[in-house]
Design a protein around this motif. Sequence first.
Motif, mmCIF file in Angstrom:
data_model
loop_
_atom_site.group_PDB
_atom_site.id
_atom_site.type_symbol
_atom_site.label_atom_id
_atom_site.label_comp_id
_atom_site.label_asym_id
_atom_site.label_seq_id
_atom_site.Cartn_x
_atom_site.Cartn_y
_atom_site.Cartn_z
ATOM 1 N N THR A 33 0.801 -1.226 0.000
ATOM 2 C CA THR A 33 0.000 0.000 0.000
ATOM 3 C C THR A 33 0.834 1.276 0.000
ATOM 4 O O THR A 33 1.969 1.295 0.472
ATOM 5 N N ILE A 34 0.201 2.309 -0.540
ATOM 6 C CA ILE A 34 0.745 3.668 -0.487
ATOM 7 C C ILE A 34 -0.314 4.519 0.201
ATOM 8 O O ILE A 34 -1.485 4.430 -0.152
ATOM 9 N N LYS A 35 0.094 5.297 1.193
ATOM 10 C CA LYS A 35 -0.839 6.217 1.847
ATOM 11 C C LYS A 35 -0.385 7.641 1.567
ATOM 12 O O LYS A 35 0.775 7.989 1.777
ATOM 13 N N ARG A 36 -1.301 8.443 1.073
ATOM 14 C CA ARG A 36 -1.050 9.884 0.906
ATOM 15 C C ARG A 36 -2.206 10.591 1.565
ATOM 16 O O ARG A 36 -3.194 10.927 0.920
ATOM 17 N N GLY A 37 -2.141 10.769 2.868
ATOM 18 C CA GLY A 37 -3.289 11.319 3.580
ATOM 19 C C GLY A 37 -4.467 10.375 3.410
ATOM 20 O O GLY A 37 -4.369 9.186 3.697
ATOM 21 N N SER A 38 -5.563 10.907 2.883
ATOM 22 C CA SER A 38 -6.765 10.077 2.734
ATOM 23 C C SER A 38 -6.725 9.172 1.506
ATOM 24 O O SER A 38 -7.632 8.367 1.305
ATOM 25 N N LEU A 39 -5.715 9.332 0.674
ATOM 26 C CA LEU A 39 -5.610 8.469 -0.516
ATOM 27 C C LEU A 39 -4.885 7.175 -0.162
ATOM 28 O O LEU A 39 -3.793 7.188 0.401
ATOM 29 N N THR A 40 -5.515 6.051 -0.489
ATOM 30 C CA THR A 40 -4.848 4.754 -0.333
ATOM 31 C C THR A 40 -4.767 4.092 -1.695
ATOM 32 O O THR A 40 -5.774 4.003 -2.403
ATOM 33 N N ILE A 41 -3.585 3.629 -2.068
ATOM 34 C CA ILE A 41 -3.436 2.834 -3.285
ATOM 35 C C ILE A 41 -2.949 1.459 -2.847
ATOM 36 O O ILE A 41 -1.980 1.353 -2.091
ATOM 37 N N ALA A 42 -3.656 0.407 -3.269
ATOM 38 C CA ALA A 42 -3.305 -0.940 -2.818
ATOM 39 C C ALA A 42 -3.043 -1.846 -4.022
ATOM 40 O O ALA A 42 -3.737 -1.759 -5.030
ATOM 41 N N VAL A 43 -2.033 -2.694 -3.916
ATOM 42 C CA VAL A 43 -1.676 -3.600 -5.010
ATOM 43 C C VAL A 43 -1.631 -5.028 -4.487
ATOM 44 O O VAL A 43 -0.995 -5.302 -3.470
ATOM 45 N N SER A 44 -2.320 -5.938 -5.173
ATOM 46 C CA SER A 44 -2.310 -7.328 -4.738
ATOM 47 C C SER A 44 -2.249 -8.268 -5.932
ATOM 48 O O SER A 44 -2.702 -7.932 -7.024
ATOM 49 N N THR A 45 -1.696 -9.452 -5.710
ATOM 50 C CA THR A 45 -1.550 -10.432 -6.787
ATOM 51 C C THR A 45 -2.179 -11.780 -6.411
ATOM 52 O O THR A 45 -1.753 -12.815 -6.915
ATOM 53 N N GLU A 46 -3.172 -11.748 -5.534
ATOM 54 C CA GLU A 46 -3.770 -12.980 -5.002
ATOM 55 C C GLU A 46 -2.707 -13.885 -4.393
ATOM 56 O O GLU A 46 -2.816 -15.101 -4.423
ATOM 57 N N GLY A 47 -1.645 -13.268 -3.904
ATOM 58 C CA GLY A 47 -0.588 -14.025 -3.250
ATOM 59 C C GLY A 47 0.407 -14.679 -4.214
ATOM 60 O O GLY A 47 1.333 -15.353 -3.785
ATOM 61 N N LYS A 48 0.216 -14.432 -5.544
ATOM 62 C CA LYS A 48 1.109 -15.114 -6.501
ATOM 63 C C LYS A 48 2.514 -14.536 -6.513
ATOM 64 O O LYS A 48 3.484 -15.256 -6.733
ATOM 65 N N SER A 49 2.639 -13.226 -6.293
ATOM 66 C CA SER A 49 3.973 -12.637 -6.258
ATOM 67 C C SER A 49 4.030 -11.364 -5.416
ATOM 68 O O SER A 49 3.877 -10.260 -5.934
ATOM 69 N N PRO A 50 4.274 -11.532 -4.093
ATOM 70 C CA PRO A 50 4.444 -10.357 -3.241
ATOM 71 C C PRO A 50 5.549 -9.431 -3.763
ATOM 72 O O PRO A 50 5.451 -8.210 -3.642
ATOM 73 N N ALA A 51 6.578 -10.008 -4.372
ATOM 74 C CA ALA A 51 7.680 -9.190 -4.897
ATOM 75 C C ALA A 51 7.175 -8.255 -5.995
ATOM 76 O O ALA A 51 7.573 -7.093 -6.073
ATOM 77 N N LEU A 52 6.267 -8.748 -6.847
ATOM 78 C CA LEU A 52 5.707 -7.892 -7.903
ATOM 79 C C LEU A 52 4.824 -6.797 -7.290
ATOM 80 O O LEU A 52 4.872 -5.648 -7.722
ATOM 81 N N SER A 53 4.056 -7.152 -6.260
ATOM 82 C CA SER A 53 3.242 -6.134 -5.572
ATOM 83 C C SER A 53 4.138 -5.007 -5.088
ATOM 84 O O SER A 53 3.829 -3.832 -5.241
ATOM 85 N N ARG A 54 5.260 -5.402 -4.490
ATOM 86 C CA ARG A 54 6.192 -4.406 -3.966
ATOM 87 C C ARG A 54 6.746 -3.524 -5.091
ATOM 88 O O ARG A 54 6.794 -2.301 -4.964
#
Length: 216
Positions: A117-138
Amino acid sequence: MSLYYPMMLKIKDKLCTVVGGGSVAERKVATLLEYGAIVTVISPKLTEGLQLLRKKNKIFYINKHYEVGDLAGSYLVYAATDDESINKKCRNEAEAHHILINVGDSPELSDFILPATIKRGSLTIAVSTEGKSPALSRKIREELESLYGEVYSEVLDTLGEIRVKALEEISSPEDRKKLFHQLVYGVLNETALKGEKEELNKNMWEVYKNFTLKKA
Ligand SMILES: C[C@@]1(CC(=O)O)c2cc3[nH]c(cc4nc(cc5[nH]c(cc(n2)[C@H]1CCC(=O)O)[C@@](C)(CC(=O)O)[C@@H]5CCC(=O)O)C(CC(=O)O)=C4CCC(=O)O)c(CCC(=O)O)c3CC(=O)O
Ligand SMILES: NC(=O)C1=CN([C@@H]2O[C@H](COP(=O)(O)OP(=O)(O)OC[C@H]3O[C@@H](n4cnc5c(N)ncnc54)[C@H](O)[C@@H]3O)[C@@H](O)[C@H]2O)C=CC1
């Protein structure tokens, strides 16, 4: 079909339990505290970071191995031990009592998983891969971080203030939508975002003023 349903969960003042006291547990505890949960850690050992949180009374600590029954009353649980069979036992107890659980070594056994996740005050951006690649999420999180800088925190506050005013002062939903699109697609271009924050805020309010004048 998506396996995990994305949503934003309020955990403030909820009882959350983390089983295990290693580095994964420490990371999970940190996010739980950030969002205001009441955190209990059950583990025979704690990392230095967790020991510090305990000293500062930020967490409750139960110094023992997990036993069935320990999750009673929990709203949400992390099974973060290095013992697969223990994590599974936690999963079984949680399932029997409809408690949400994340099993650190098994996305399949988890009711929910954490996005990058990225937090910019009230903005949240979340990235997920259904657990297939945490490294790619990062990696994607890192890329989006430079695209959506700190400035968005203030931009969003201003957009929120303008929206409240527009909901009071502009009666047509169609017109309001036009205004919000003008603000988001028009004013927030790359050059504006790199400039002075004050200037950007002024420009957004200017767009609002001109819009309401034209409609008057
Ligand atoms: C399923 C999930 C469960 C959950 O919710 O915890 C899970 C599971 C596992 N992660 C493992 C390893 C790593 N985890 C990371 C990083 C993060 N892991 C996160 C989430 C998730 N991790 C959930 C799915 C997320 C999704 O859908 O994409 C992030 C996004 C958020 C967070 O943890 O807060 C955070 C990035 C935060 C950020 O930087 O923004 C890195 C990368 C690194 O450290 O550089 C590695 C090493 C590289 C790699 O393995 O890719 C292993 C051990 C595998 C093994 O034994 O080898 C398992 C267990 C398994 O897969 O069984
Ligand atoms: N979800 C994620 O992002 C990631 C998950 N993992 C997985 O998470 C698990 C934990 O990883 P680490 O924290 O690095 O391990 P670790 O070895 O640092 O910590 C394990 C902790 O579990 C505790 N523990 C062991 N048996 C226990 C029991 N019966 N009851 C309560 N606590 C017990 C230990 O005392 C220790 O504090 C591993 O299975 C690993 O595969 C690993 C990396 C990332």
